[in-house]
Design an enzyme around this catalytic site. Structure first.
Site, PDB file in Angstrom:
ATOM      1  N   ARG A  94       2.852  -8.718   4.463  1.00  0.00           N
ATOM      2  CA  ARG A  94       1.861  -8.196   3.506  1.00  0.00           C
ATOM      3  C   ARG A  94       2.600  -7.534   2.363  1.00  0.00           C
ATOM      4  NH1 ARG A  94      -4.018  -5.851   4.552  1.00  0.00           N
ATOM      5  NH2 ARG A  94      -4.158  -4.330   2.880  1.00  0.00           N
ATOM      6  N   GLN A  98     -18.744   3.911   4.005  1.00  0.00           N
ATOM      7  CA  GLN A  98     -19.329   5.031   4.726  1.00  0.00           C
ATOM      8  C   GLN A  98     -19.014   5.064   6.220  1.00  0.00           C
ATOM      9  OE1 GLN A  98     -23.267   5.228   2.250  1.00  0.00           O
ATOM     10  NE2 GLN A  98     -23.452   6.634   3.946  1.00  0.00           N
ATOM     11  N   GLU A 125       0.798  -1.231   0.000  1.00  0.00           N
ATOM     12  CA  GLU A 125       0.000   0.000   0.000  1.00  0.00           C
ATOM     13  C   GLU A 125       0.835   1.288   0.000  1.00  0.00           C
ATOM     14  OE1 GLU A 125      -1.490  -2.680   1.303  1.00  0.00           O
ATOM     15  OE2 GLU A 125      -3.639  -2.518   0.919  1.00  0.00           O
ATOM     16  N   HIS A 128      -1.626   3.994  -1.748  1.00  0.00           N
ATOM     17  CA  HIS A 128      -2.732   4.916  -1.441  1.00  0.00           C
ATOM     18  C   HIS A 128      -2.793   6.079  -2.430  1.00  0.00           C
ATOM     19  CE1 HIS A 128      -4.050   2.729   1.959  1.00  0.00           C
ATOM     20  NE2 HIS A 128      -2.994   2.965   2.702  1.00  0.00           N
ATOM     21  N   TYR A 141       3.484   2.033   1.980  1.00  0.00           N
ATOM     22  CA  TYR A 141       4.102   2.422   3.255  1.00  0.00           C
ATOM     23  C   TYR A 141       5.630   2.228   3.165  1.00  0.00           C
ATOM     24  CZ  TYR A 141      -0.627   2.708   5.111  1.00  0.00           C
ATOM     25  OH  TYR A 141      -1.938   3.064   5.326  1.00  0.00           O
TER      26      TYR A 141
END
Ligand code: NAP
Ligand code: SF4
Length: 660
Positions: A216, A341, A166, A254, A168
């Site tokens: 990961r 949401q 992601e 991201h 990082y």
């Protein structure tokens, strides 16, 4: 046995899991809340473990202060923090599960003043450039991972997941996009992945053979300057050789322009790619991303796309994913609908993470169901989200519940939403509530229009009015002409639209209707999907021309979700939808819409005008029964149409059901 692959035990080396379903890491915002939030966090994980999830992974904890996501705690660096972790691991173990601590160093993604990275390059989504770590800083960081893993052992964790995807820190070191160093931590692949490999070695040494090390890995970076496929495979192999027991997978940095967790992402879109990686490895791989149903997870494991399935948000929507599958009652499973949401949007606004379709998530201690002291006859009128939630909560507490619905199916606005591209699972949420209601002894009467006389005749003790909303029909001359259709008629298939369409109103429904009108009905392949989003074109060129209008001045789509709105806005922009704000509607004629804009009268020649001008409460029944003296509860859109929102509707229903 149902699901012979998914529900089969798997020996991971340090221990055997009872099935192949892992609850993936999700930050809940409780991690930063200190001791006061520990019981809630413990209950959250234990609830999932108790229902058969063999392995859960915590939200990300930083190995040092620089590596935090946000200012404030959120790291594990000291003995005195163990008191916050022990109750969590104890609760999961008592529930029969296992738990890994995720170690996440955010690198340049940190949202605080002391961020670090391989090179001083600001992230497109960041506020400032990170401080470049020098050699000593890198070695100290490795030592910090080691100490964090030691503390994880002391806290009772069954191992660690190292966050390496992601975008990082470990991804930042691996990718040329963010690593422009020329020392032994930059340049050729071997140098760029050195940090990840050294971190794995250090953590492995600490964990020993009894605890699990999961890494990961970034399956696809989806950014320019990310790892090409051969380097992705080589890095995974290096991490495995350094001591990882299992590889889990993440998709997309991201800052990637490609949506990976929104409703436009087709189910299991990245599973094929995970399968390619799995076949290049000697250790098990966990496949992830948009896997919402046991049937789908089973199919992926059966065809070798992974040895395990890692699901995150589905465990918010329903903690019983494994239980329903093993009991053969998938119809009771409330699926995650990728709305973001109450989970991701809450994370970014600092609210406690929960779930729209399961407001209990993360708040298990706030909504403890109790058996009703007195069994009452309860009428719930309207089987949309609010009514379904109220009826189910009341029935599960032992009340005799009758749920009335005038349509032939339950779901209300969720049924209509099911026609919107990417929202096809909305009706399944309603169907799962229905299945549970029936299982709890509730009675459902569909196709029944309720009036006060019926309720009086049947002698209910409590009445819940959850009749929902009706579309607002604005007072514009000509609004009753056949050229105008309601969004509800359009979505329900009772009306059609031409090739030139004006949409009056630009709230969530106006945007959704635009997406509905543009959609070609197909499901894109991975390569078509990536080409479309990476090339900057969210939607294929549309044959239909659309205009969206609103009276207020200002940008469109401001009310859309924080983590989803950008996708919809871009899809509409790429499809060439014309958006006009600050308009005054003058009149409608058979050939179009007359309006005033910037002081000038204009005429928009269209075949169809779709009215998406908000809602009005459907609360006549409540008014009619107000004088009866019966306990009357008006909830959801029937209570307040202006702020109609399914998140509020589910929660209001739950609260009423628990209070009766
Ligand atoms: P909404 O968000 O309140 O939008 C209503 C729209 O109608 C506004 O653009 C408003 O714009 C216009 N409008 C209001 N009164 C009008 C009138 N008398 N004449 C002409 N135009 C009028 O309501 P909604 O779109 O029906 O959505 C309902 C709820 O569901 C909202 O809470 C929404 O957030 C939620 N929802 C969200 C999504 C999503 O996030 N994708 C999707 C569906 C629904 P002007 O006043 O500027 O004209
Ligand atoms: Fe899924 Fe929406 Fe619940 Fe998040 S809030 S877990 S996206 S259903």
């Amino acid at each position: 046995m149902p699901y012979p692959h998914l529900l089969a035990p798997i020996d991971l080396g340090p221990f055997t899991l009872p099935n192949r379903v892992i609850m993936g890491s999700m930050h809940t915002n409780l991690e930063e809340a200190g001791m006061a939030a520990v019981p809630a966090l413990a209950a959250f994980y234990a609830t999932r473990a108790r229902q058969g999830c063999g392995l859960v992974v915590t939200g990300g904890y930083a190995p040092n202060v620089e590596g935090r996501m946000k200012a404030g705690p959120g790291y594990l660096i000291d003995d005195h923090q163990l008191a916050e972790h022990r109750p969590v691991t104890d609760a999961v173990h008592a529930a029969g599960g296992r738990i890994l601590l995720q170690i996440l160093h955010s690198g340049r993604y940190g949202m605080h003043g002391d961020i670090v990275g391989p090179s001083p390059i600001r992230a497109p989504i960041g506020r400032s450039a990170p401080r470049e770590l020098d050699d000593a800083g890198i070695r100290r960081t490795i030592a910090d991972y080691r100490r964090c893993a030691q503390l994880a052992c002391a806290a009772g964790y069954d191992g660690c997941e190292i966050m390496g995807s992601e975008g990082y820190l470990l991804s930042q070191f691996a990718a040329p996009r963010t690593n422009q160093r020329s020392d032994e931590w930059g340049g050729p692949l071997e140098n760029r992945i050195r940090l990840a490999v050294e971190v794995v070695r250090a953590v492995r040494e600490v964990l020993g053979p009894q605890r699990l090390l999961m890494y990961r890995h970034s399956l696809l970076d989806l950014v320019d300057g990310g790892l090409p496929w051969d380097e992705t495979v080589a890095m995974a192999q290096a991490v495995a050789a350094a001591g990882a027991d299992v590889l889990s997978t993440g998709v997309g940095w991201h800052e990637s322009p490609v949506p990976t967790v929104q409703q436009c992402v087709p189910d299991a879109l990245f599973a094929d790619t995970a399968g390619r990686l799995a076949r290049a490895l000697q250790i098990p791989l966990a496949v992830t991303n948009r896997i919402n149903h046991p049937q789908l997870a089973e199919a992926l494991l059966a065809r070798g796309d992974g040895s395990l399935a890692m699901l995150a948000r589905p465990f918010l929507a329903d903690p019983g994913f494994v239980r329903h599958a093993s009991e053969g009652h998938e119809e009771r499973l409330v699926p995650c609908i990728a709305c973001n949401q109450a989970c991701l949007d809450h994370y970014f606004t600092g609210e406690a993470v929960s779930c729209m379709v399961n407001p209990v998530a993360g708040r298990e201690l706030d909504f403890v169901p109790s058996v009703a002291a007195q069994r009452k006859r309860v009428a719930v009128v309207g089987a949309g989200p609010a009514g379904l939630a109220a009826a189910l909560a009341a029935a599960e507490r032992g009340h005799a519940v009758v749920l009335f619905e005038q349509q032939t199916e339950v779901g209300g606005q969720f049924l209509l939403a099911g026609r919107i591209p990417g929202k096809q699972d909305y009706p399944r949420v309603a169907a799962a509530y229905e299945a549970r209601l029936i299982d709890a002894g509730g009675e459902l009467r569909t196709g029944t229009r309720v009036d006060a006389a019926l309720l009086r005749r049947e002698g209910f003790d409590e009445i819940v009015v959850a009749c929902g909303v009706r579309p607002r029909w604005p007072d514009i001359p000509g609004i009753d002409l056949p050229i105008v259709v309601g969004y509800d008629e359009l979505l329900a298939g009772r009306a059609t639209a031409g090739t030139r369409v004006a949409i009056i109103g630009a709230g969530g429904i106006g945007h959704d209707v635009a997406a509905f009108l543009l959609h070609d009905g197909g499901t894109p392949s991975l390569s078509a999907y990536l080409t479309r989003w990476q090339a900057g074109g969210g939607s294929p060129a549309a044959e239909r021309r659309l205009w969206m209008l609103k009276r207020s001045a200002g940008p469109f789509g401001k009310t859309l979700g924080k983590t989803t709105g950008w996708v919809l806005r871009r899809e509409l922009a790429d499809a060439g939808v014309v958006q006009l704000d600050g308009v005054a509607y003058l009149r409608i004629t058979a050939d179009g819409l007359h309006y005033r804009h910037a002081g000038e009268d204009q005429m928009l020649r269209v075949d169809t005008i779709v009215c998406c001008a908000g809602q009005e409460s459907e609360n006549a029944l409540a008014t009619e029964m107000a004088d009866d003296g019966l306990p009357l509860h008006c909830i959801g859109g029937a209570a307040r149409a202006g702020e109609l929102d399914a998140k509020r509707a589910f929660e209001e229903g739950l609260r009423v059901g628990l209070a009766l």
